[in-house]
Enzyme design. Structure first.
Site, PDB file in Angstrom:
ATOM      1  N   GLU A  42      -8.202  -6.122  -1.892  1.00 56.65           N
ATOM      2  CA  GLU A  42      -7.028  -6.609  -1.170  1.00 56.65           C
ATOM      3  C   GLU A  42      -7.469  -6.932   0.253  1.00 56.65           C
ATOM      4  O   GLU A  42      -8.563  -6.538   0.679  1.00 56.65           O
ATOM      5  CB  GLU A  42      -5.925  -5.540  -1.185  1.00 56.65           C
ATOM      6  CG  GLU A  42      -5.390  -5.352  -2.598  1.00 56.65           C
ATOM      7  CD  GLU A  42      -4.141  -4.504  -2.715  1.00 56.65           C
ATOM      8  OE1 GLU A  42      -4.170  -3.357  -2.247  1.00 56.65           O
ATOM      9  OE2 GLU A  42      -3.149  -4.984  -3.291  1.00 56.65           O
TER      10      GLU A  42
ATOM     11  N   CYS B 233      -5.664   7.242   0.958  1.00 55.74           N
ATOM     12  CA  CYS B 233      -6.687   7.049  -0.084  1.00 55.74           C
ATOM     13  C   CYS B 233      -8.088   7.155   0.516  1.00 55.74           C
ATOM     14  O   CYS B 233      -8.997   7.699  -0.107  1.00 55.74           O
ATOM     15  CB  CYS B 233      -6.478   5.718  -0.794  1.00 55.74           C
ATOM     16  SG  CYS B 233      -6.297   4.338   0.325  1.00 55.74           S
TER      17      CYS B 233
ATOM     18  N   GLU C   3      -6.126  -0.463  -7.166  1.00 50.67           N
ATOM     19  CA  GLU C   3      -6.558   0.226  -5.939  1.00 50.67           C
ATOM     20  C   GLU C   3      -6.261   1.701  -6.166  1.00 50.67           C
ATOM     21  O   GLU C   3      -5.101   2.120  -6.115  1.00 50.67           O
ATOM     22  CB  GLU C   3      -5.777  -0.304  -4.727  1.00 50.67           C
ATOM     23  CG  GLU C   3      -6.049  -1.757  -4.400  1.00 50.67           C
ATOM     24  CD  GLU C   3      -7.443  -1.993  -3.832  1.00 50.67           C
ATOM     25  OE1 GLU C   3      -8.200  -1.036  -3.602  1.00 50.67           O
ATOM     26  OE2 GLU C   3      -7.787  -3.177  -3.641  1.00 50.67           O
TER      27      GLU C   3
ATOM     28  N   ASN D 148       2.375   7.048  -0.368  1.00 50.34           N
ATOM     29  CA  ASN D 148       1.715   7.519   0.854  1.00 50.34           C
ATOM     30  C   ASN D 148       1.827   6.509   2.008  1.00 50.34           C
ATOM     31  O   ASN D 148       1.962   6.900   3.158  1.00 50.34           O
ATOM     32  CB  ASN D 148       0.255   7.910   0.579  1.00 50.34           C
ATOM     33  CG  ASN D 148      -0.593   6.746   0.176  1.00 50.34           C
ATOM     34  OD1 ASN D 148      -0.111   5.799  -0.441  1.00 50.34           O
ATOM     35  ND2 ASN D 148      -1.855   6.778   0.522  1.00 50.34           N
TER      36      ASN D 148
HETATM   37  P1  NAD Z   1       0.669   7.525  -8.998  1.00 50.61           P
HETATM   38  O1  NAD Z   1      -0.415   6.927  -9.801  1.00 50.61           O
HETATM   39  O2  NAD Z   1       1.305   8.773  -9.479  1.00 50.61           O
HETATM   40  O3  NAD Z   1       1.874   6.495  -8.813  1.00 50.61           O
HETATM   41  C1  NAD Z   1       1.691   5.204  -8.263  1.00 50.61           C
HETATM   42  C2  NAD Z   1       2.794   4.295  -8.776  1.00 50.61           C
HETATM   43  O4  NAD Z   1       2.632   4.124 -10.184  1.00 50.61           O
HETATM   44  C3  NAD Z   1       4.202   4.842  -8.577  1.00 50.61           C
HETATM   45  O5  NAD Z   1       5.080   3.790  -8.271  1.00 50.61           O
HETATM   46  C4  NAD Z   1       4.515   5.417  -9.949  1.00 50.61           C
HETATM   47  O6  NAD Z   1       5.906   5.501 -10.218  1.00 50.61           O
HETATM   48  C5  NAD Z   1       3.845   4.406 -10.860  1.00 50.61           C
HETATM   49  N1  NAD Z   1       3.508   4.901 -12.205  1.00 50.61           N
HETATM   50  C6  NAD Z   1       3.389   6.189 -12.627  1.00 50.61           C
HETATM   51  N2  NAD Z   1       3.087   6.213 -13.944  1.00 50.61           N
HETATM   52  C7  NAD Z   1       3.009   4.922 -14.363  1.00 50.61           C
HETATM   53  C8  NAD Z   1       2.719   4.305 -15.615  1.00 50.61           C
HETATM   54  N3  NAD Z   1       2.461   5.026 -16.708  1.00 50.61           N
HETATM   55  N4  NAD Z   1       2.711   2.952 -15.676  1.00 50.61           N
HETATM   56  C9  NAD Z   1       2.957   2.206 -14.561  1.00 50.61           C
HETATM   57  N5  NAD Z   1       3.255   2.744 -13.350  1.00 50.61           N
HETATM   58  C10 NAD Z   1       3.268   4.083 -13.256  1.00 50.61           C
HETATM   59  O7  NAD Z   1       0.088   7.706  -7.528  1.00 50.61           O
HETATM   60  P2  NAD Z   1       0.801   8.386  -6.274  1.00 50.61           P
HETATM   61  O8  NAD Z   1       0.764   9.868  -6.454  1.00 50.61           O
HETATM   62  O9  NAD Z   1       2.110   7.706  -6.020  1.00 50.61           O
HETATM   63  O10 NAD Z   1      -0.164   7.943  -5.068  1.00 50.61           O
HETATM   64  C11 NAD Z   1      -1.276   8.654  -4.655  1.00 50.61           C
HETATM   65  C12 NAD Z   1      -2.548   8.019  -5.206  1.00 50.61           C
HETATM   66  O11 NAD Z   1      -2.649   6.661  -4.779  1.00 50.61           O
HETATM   67  C13 NAD Z   1      -3.819   8.692  -4.695  1.00 50.61           C
HETATM   68  O12 NAD Z   1      -4.734   8.827  -5.750  1.00 50.61           O
HETATM   69  C14 NAD Z   1      -4.345   7.700  -3.662  1.00 50.61           C
HETATM   70  O13 NAD Z   1      -5.720   7.801  -3.385  1.00 50.61           O
HETATM   71  C15 NAD Z   1      -3.961   6.408  -4.286  1.00 50.61           C
HETATM   72  N6  NAD Z   1      -3.958   5.324  -3.293  1.00 50.61           N
HETATM   73  C16 NAD Z   1      -4.932   4.362  -3.349  1.00 50.61           C
HETATM   74  C17 NAD Z   1      -4.967   3.341  -2.391  1.00 50.61           C
HETATM   75  C18 NAD Z   1      -6.015   2.256  -2.423  1.00 50.61           C
HETATM   76  O14 NAD Z   1      -5.786   1.221  -1.826  1.00 50.61           O
HETATM   77  N7  NAD Z   1      -7.146   2.456  -3.075  1.00 50.61           N
HETATM   78  C19 NAD Z   1      -3.996   3.300  -1.386  1.00 50.61           C
HETATM   79  C20 NAD Z   1      -3.033   4.297  -1.357  1.00 50.61           C
HETATM   80  C21 NAD Z   1      -3.014   5.304  -2.323  1.00 50.61           C
END
Ligand code: NAD
Length: 476
Positions: free
Chosen positions: A457, A278, A244, A146
């Site tokens: 962070e 997020c 996060e 995102n």
């Molecule tokens: P996601 O959890 O699907 O993927 C995030 C990352 O993790 C990607 O690089 C993905 O390839 C990797 N990943 C997937 N499965 C994994 C595993 N089993 N082991 C290790 N890595 C793995 O999330 P997304 O759909 O890419 O992002 C959206 C989410 O991120 C939303 O829930 C959003 O709220 C959250 N987000 C949080 C913050 C914050 O700072 N709190 C900031 C931005 C986004």
């Protein structure tokens, strides 16, 4: 583009690729290597070999390189923003903001280069002690799609300035900006292996990094479910972890709020980045006495949002980033209609017309009279759909706002100091905004409570996440 490991551009060991698609048009933009466990291991080895050299440079030397990189990023801002919009979908103005944000964060940590030293502590009847702060070694960063540039900076800024080396795994559908930013860091003088980028599936590359015994810390941003999996795997190696995760931020609008500002805050808070932030406003609670006026104004604001390809001029909202997200949002809204879980005030459809047929567009949507059990209030709605609930009192608003497993952000809109104080004390969230929502800054700690994560962070405290503290006691 290729992966970057040990200062070289490389293909994946398995010889396979991931397609990178423009979410506004469906066109293939590029391909990146589909990394394997072996690629993750090679990258960790490269980061490990680079560690002692990088850790022995002074923080000021490191700051010199990061500062140079931030300068190049600023010079190339327009070109980087186009790349980010093409792979992520956000409007160009938002992409430019994010690229600037990357440079701002790097520069902020350069400014802290002289600040992370140990302390001298007199010990009564014994002598004295001092503490030493040392980098951890190889760190892994796993990031979502995102805000790929900003979140990359949140991780590499504190990790690199404090002397660690890093392997970063971008999201599978937005790796191009991350790869380009890493090549700019090399151009600025970062030695081979200090930062390595391995593209590929999370279950393969991400899990290999988390389980590698040479990786000392994992900084993960993504969904709560993935975060739990990462935490489980990291626990067996007793690794330091920052998580996060998702949020379901509430926005509370009191009857004394400036409604014009609140409407602008809700529009930006919900529909920025097509609702894929997020800390987006994901649930809105408004006092009954002003609800009708507020909803009417918000509806007008939403109808005026211009949707389209983020590369075109004057676009307020681009497409969702990927098919999975698009299908999810369509299903959620279909559920509202089928289960009678609220009234769609505006939006609720995939826009009509040929121009949309290959992009992941969805109309900005407002739903009112949403019952407490609706999925719109229970799940993290990562897209342009805003549920509104009417409340009678601040207590009721706070109770309903806190009825979630998440605790990332929350905002309260009022001119009354007592209401502001009560809201900031009682809302369960890592960050509370008063009369604003969404604002983040490199100087300000950021992170969630509950299922929104562990650790913080940004701000100076983020540095201690990347340093070991050693105590030395001396008897005199
Ligand atoms: P996601 O959890 O699907 O993927 C995030 C990352 O993790 C990607 O690089 C993905 O390839 C990797 N990943 C997937 N499965 C994994 C595993 N089993 N082991 C290790 N890595 C793995 O999330 P997304 O759909 O890419 O992002 C959206 C989410 O991120 C939303 O829930 C959003 O709220 C959250 N987000 C949080 C913050 C914050 O700072 N709190 C900031 C931005 C986004």
């Amino acid at each position: 583009m290729k992966m970057q490991i040990g200062g070289k551009s490389v293909e994946a060991c398995g010889g396979e690729y991931l397609d990178i698609i423009n979410p506004a048009t469906g066109e293939l933009i590029d391909r990146v290597p589909r990394g394997t466990e072996d690629d993750a291991a090679i990258a960790v080895e490269a980061a490990s070999s680079a560690f002692s050299g990088w850790a022995s440079t002074s923080p000021q030397q490191r700051a010199g390189i990061l500062y140079r990189a931030a300068g190049i990023v600023r010079q190339r801002k327009d070109e980087l923003a186009v790349l980010l919009t093409r792979e992520q979908g956000k409007p160009l103005a938002e992409a430019k903001n994010e690229i600037e944000g990357f440079a701002n964060v790097l520069e902020y940590y350069c400014g802290l280069a002289s600040s992370f030293h140990g302390d001298f502590i007199p010990v009564p009847q014994n002598g004295y002690a001092f503490t030493v702060k040392k980098p951890l070694g190889v760190c892994a960063a796993i990031i979502p799609w995102n805000m790929p540039a900003l979140i990359m900076a949140w991780k590499i800024g504190p990790a690199l300035i404090s002397g660690n080396t890093l392997v970063l795994k971008p999201a599978s559908n937005t790796p191009l900006t991350n790869l380009t930013l890493a090549s700019i860091l090399s151009e600025a003088g970062l030695s081979a292996g200090v930062i390595n980028i391995v593209t590929g599936p999370g279950e393969v590359v991400g899990e290999s990094l988390v389980q590698s015994h040479k990786v000392k810390r994992i900084s993960f941003t993504g969904e709560a479910g993935t975060g739990k999996r990462v935490a489980e795997l990291a626990a067996s190696g007793m690794k330091k972890v920052t998580l996060e995760l998702g949020g379901s931020d509430p926005m509370l609008i009191c009857d004394d709020a400036n409604l014009k500002d609140a409407v602008a805050g809700a529009l930006r808070g919900r529909f920025y980045n097509c609702g894929q932030t997020c800390t987006a406003v994901k649930r809105l609670f408004v006092f009954e006495s002003v609800a009708e006026e507020f909803i009417k104004k918000l509806e007008t604001g939403i109808r005026n949002l211009r949707i389209g390809n983020g590369l075109h001029e004057n676009i307020d909202m681009g497409p969702l980033n990927n098919r999975r997200q698009w299908e999810y949002i369509k299903e959620l809204v279909a559920d509202v209609e089928e289960k009678d879980e609220g009234r769609i005030v505006t939006g609720g459809r995939v826009p009509e017309g040929n121009v949309w047929s290959r992009g992941y567009f969805f109309e900005p949507t407002l739903v009112e009279d949403v019952p407490g059990e609706s999925r719109l209030l229970k799940e993290e709605v990562f897209g342009p759909v805003l549920p509104v609930v009417r409340v009678k009192t601040l207590d009721e608003a706070i109770e309903k706002a806190n009825n979630t497993c998440y605790g990332l952000g929350a905002s309260i809109w009022t001119k009354n100091i007592d209401r502001a104080r009560i809201g900031s004390e009682e809302l369960n969230a890592g960050i509370i905004w008063l009369n604003q929502h969404l604002k983040v800054a490199p100087e300000v700690p950021f992170g969630g409570i509950g299922e929104s994560g562990i650790g913080r962070e940004n701000g100076p405290d983020a540095l201690s996440e990347y340093l070991d503290l050693k105590t030395v006691m001396i008897k005199t």
